[in-house]
Design an enzyme around this catalytic site. Structure first.
Site, PDB file in Angstrom:
ATOM      1  N   PHE A  97       0.884  -1.161   0.000  1.00 34.17           N
ATOM      2  CA  PHE A  97       0.000   0.000   0.000  1.00 34.17           C
ATOM      3  C   PHE A  97       0.928   1.218   0.000  1.00 34.17           C
ATOM      4  O   PHE A  97       1.889   1.260   0.768  1.00 34.17           O
ATOM      5  CB  PHE A  97      -0.869  -0.033   1.268  1.00 34.17           C
ATOM      6  CG  PHE A  97      -1.930   1.020   1.314  1.00 34.17           C
ATOM      7  CD1 PHE A  97      -3.196   0.754   0.826  1.00 34.17           C
ATOM      8  CD2 PHE A  97      -1.677   2.269   1.864  1.00 34.17           C
ATOM      9  CE1 PHE A  97      -4.187   1.725   0.875  1.00 34.17           C
ATOM     10  CE2 PHE A  97      -2.663   3.240   1.920  1.00 34.17           C
ATOM     11  CZ  PHE A  97      -3.921   2.967   1.422  1.00 34.17           C
ATOM     12  N   ASP A 157       2.222  -5.040   8.791  1.00 34.51           N
ATOM     13  CA  ASP A 157       1.077  -4.153   8.625  1.00 34.51           C
ATOM     14  C   ASP A 157      -0.166  -5.035   8.492  1.00 34.51           C
ATOM     15  O   ASP A 157      -0.300  -5.796   7.522  1.00 34.51           O
ATOM     16  CB  ASP A 157       1.281  -3.289   7.376  1.00 34.51           C
ATOM     17  CG  ASP A 157       0.144  -2.294   7.165  1.00 34.51           C
ATOM     18  OD1 ASP A 157      -1.007  -2.640   7.520  1.00 34.51           O
ATOM     19  OD2 ASP A 157       0.398  -1.197   6.640  1.00 34.51           O
ATOM     20  N   TYR A 168     -10.370   1.342  11.160  1.00 31.81           N
ATOM     21  CA  TYR A 168     -11.600   1.781  10.477  1.00 31.81           C
ATOM     22  C   TYR A 168     -12.005   0.839   9.355  1.00 31.81           C
ATOM     23  O   TYR A 168     -12.995   1.059   8.695  1.00 31.81           O
ATOM     24  CB  TYR A 168     -11.455   3.214   9.951  1.00 31.81           C
ATOM     25  CG  TYR A 168     -10.234   3.480   9.085  1.00 31.81           C
ATOM     26  CD1 TYR A 168     -10.215   3.092   7.752  1.00 31.81           C
ATOM     27  CD2 TYR A 168      -9.113   4.114   9.608  1.00 31.81           C
ATOM     28  CE1 TYR A 168      -9.101   3.325   6.965  1.00 31.81           C
ATOM     29  CE2 TYR A 168      -7.999   4.359   8.825  1.00 31.81           C
ATOM     30  CZ  TYR A 168      -7.996   3.959   7.499  1.00 31.81           C
ATOM     31  OH  TYR A 168      -6.893   4.197   6.723  1.00 31.81           O
ATOM     32  N   LYS A 169     -11.208  -0.201   9.110  1.00 30.12           N
ATOM     33  CA  LYS A 169     -11.551  -1.173   8.062  1.00 30.12           C
ATOM     34  C   LYS A 169     -12.397  -2.276   8.696  1.00 30.12           C
ATOM     35  O   LYS A 169     -13.487  -2.003   9.182  1.00 30.12           O
ATOM     36  CB  LYS A 169     -10.274  -1.662   7.385  1.00 30.12           C
ATOM     37  CG  LYS A 169      -9.610  -0.518   6.612  1.00 30.12           C
ATOM     38  CD  LYS A 169      -8.265  -0.861   6.003  1.00 30.12           C
ATOM     39  CE  LYS A 169      -7.725   0.356   5.259  1.00 30.12           C
ATOM     40  NZ  LYS A 169      -6.317   0.221   4.887  1.00 30.12           N
ATOM     41  N   ARG A 216     -12.473  -3.994  -6.495  1.00 31.05           N
ATOM     42  CA  ARG A 216     -12.310  -4.767  -5.255  1.00 31.05           C
ATOM     43  C   ARG A 216     -13.666  -4.972  -4.588  1.00 31.05           C
ATOM     44  O   ARG A 216     -14.467  -4.048  -4.476  1.00 31.05           O
ATOM     45  CB  ARG A 216     -11.423  -4.022  -4.250  1.00 31.05           C
ATOM     46  CG  ARG A 216     -10.004  -3.823  -4.665  1.00 31.05           C
ATOM     47  CD  ARG A 216      -9.151  -3.386  -3.467  1.00 31.05           C
ATOM     48  NE  ARG A 216      -9.759  -2.301  -2.690  1.00 31.05           N
ATOM     49  CZ  ARG A 216      -9.255  -1.830  -1.570  1.00 31.05           C
ATOM     50  NH1 ARG A 216      -8.156  -2.351  -1.052  1.00 31.05           N
ATOM     51  NH2 ARG A 216      -9.839  -0.839  -0.933  1.00 31.05           N
TER      52      ARG A 216
END
Ligand SMILES: *Cc1c(COP(=O)(O)O)cnc(C)c1O
Length: 401
Positions: A131, A200, A225-226, A373
């Site tokens: 990312f 991560d 927050y995911k 996605r």
């Protein structure tokens, strides 16, 4: 088509986690497949926030700091700890993932070598498909410490790791393809090479069993927050195991990580525990929304969550195969054990397709240049939604000619 509908209905009826969906405030008209980017709100969070704002802030005002605000980062960290296989006192919630990657990388690069006397290591190996923010921050940590960056994929570390490797930064799940990497294997390889590893966990925390303590992971960070549903911009977490806390010298030495913040001492002295990973004043509103949201995990078995995630993504891939054939290419691994909780599909018009899907109340997202996605949150997504998403995608593609 009815075959898939019947299968979906049966899978939903047999789903041991089906009742959890009711804990979330979801629009029944919408198929939400982006919980890997922004999790849905658990129903009870709004009422909790009314209390936090109305009573804690409105009535208690400044008195709330010692009444559960100042120590919220450690308290909420301890709620996340069991989800990542960490004993208490090793996880703290603070700042963003980007900021925490910076803290952990610089701290790891400053640590004494894994093997005493093994000095002179100057390479920072970074996930080649990372990312982007992880890569940018790694470059900035390298610049600051004089380390040299070296890209490598998490399953292609052989030949890259060596006597120069100081630290390895890896993504547990590739954000674009959903590829899940073998944390045990990569951690062992880093350690065998004498290097420290920083993981991560942004796309894996909360949806599959993770064993940070058992694997001897050095440091880890992750988003809340995911899949953890903490709310937009909810602060991230940092894992520093007890054995490394004394050696954790992070570069953002703010008063939040001070041994005695309220002594207002002129010199910085780091807290002797996980608190030293903090920097400044915690963002209480987001932190307490996250704390409330984490209650949905109470009594939830992560092995069961993982099993449903594999089944849901597998069923979606099957629907795509059947309804779309070779009009799209599934780029996520077919082997469920090597797949996170998303299915990525490649199509040259991906951007336009994602917009057209959203107009039909199916929410996925687009990642440049050509990837759609679809994230599956096992706590609230259903097999029926997986089928409807594939069917809607087929319809959109047919309409596009
Ligand atoms: C989502 C995500 C981030 C986000 O970082 P922020 O600082 O919260 O913007 C970082 N790394 C990975 C791997 C991610 O998936």
């Amino acid at each position: 088509m009815s075959g898939l509908a019947d299968r979906a209905a049966k899978l939903d009826a047999d789903d041991p986690l089906a009742a959890l969906r009711d804990r979330f405030d979801l629009d029944p008209e919408v198929v939400y497949l982006d919980g890997n980017s922004l999790g849905a709100p658990p129903r009870h969070v709004a009422a909790r926030m009314a209390d936090v704002i109305g009573r804690q802030w409105g009535r208690r005002l400044i008195r709330s700091w010692p009444e559960g605000w100042w120590d919220a980062p450690e308290r909420v960290g301890d709620r996340i700890a069991p989800l990542v296989g960490a004993a208490p006192g090793q996880v703290v919630v603070a700042d963003s993932t980007s900021v925490n990657i910076f803290k952990t990388l610089v701290a790891a690069l400053r640590m004494p070598p894994l093997r005493p006397g093994d000095n002179g290591r100057d390479e920072l190996v970074v996930d080649a498909a990372t990312f982007p923010t992880d890569g940018y921050i790694a470059a900035s940590a390298a610049e600051l410490t004089g380390a040299e960056l070296r890209p490598a994929l998490p399953d292609e570390l052989d030949g890259v790791l060596g006597e120069r490797t100081a630290v390895v930064l890896l993504n547990h799940v590739d954000y674009r393809t959903g590829r899940l990497y073998d944390m045990a294997q990569a951690t062992r390889k880093a350690h065998d090479a004498g290097a420290r590893v920083v993981w991560d966990l942004c796309h894996s925390a909360g949806v599959l069993p993770i064993e940070l303590d058992a694997l001897g992971v050095d440091l880890a960070v992750g988003c809340t927050y995911k899949f953890l549903n903490g709310g937009p911009g909810a602060p991230a977490f940092v894992y520093v195991p007890h054995r490394l806390q004394e050696k954790f010298h992070q570069p953002l030495a703010g008063w939040g990580g001070h041994r005695e913040p309220f002594a207002m001492a002129p010199e910085y002295e780091p807290a002797p525990n996980i608190s030293r990973a903090r920097a400044g004043t915690p963002d209480i509103l987001s932190l307490l929304a996250l704390e409330a949201a984490l209650e949905v995990w109470d009594g939830v078995d992560l092995a069961e969550v993982r099993a449903k995630g594999m089944a849901l993504t597998g069923f979606f891939a099957e629907c795509v195969d059947e309804l779309l054939g070779d009009r799209v290419e599934i780029v996520s691994p077919r082997d469920p054990e090597r797949r996170g909780h998303q299915v990525s599909v490649r199509h040259p018009a991906a951007d336009r397709l994602v917009t057209a899907l959203a107009e039909r109340e199916v929410i996925g997202d687009f990642r440049t240049p050509d990837v759609l996605r679809f994230g599956f949150a096992p706590l609230y997504n259903t097999y029926g939604e997986a089928r409807r998403a594939a069917e809607t995608l087929a319809g959109v593609l047919a309409a596009a000619g």
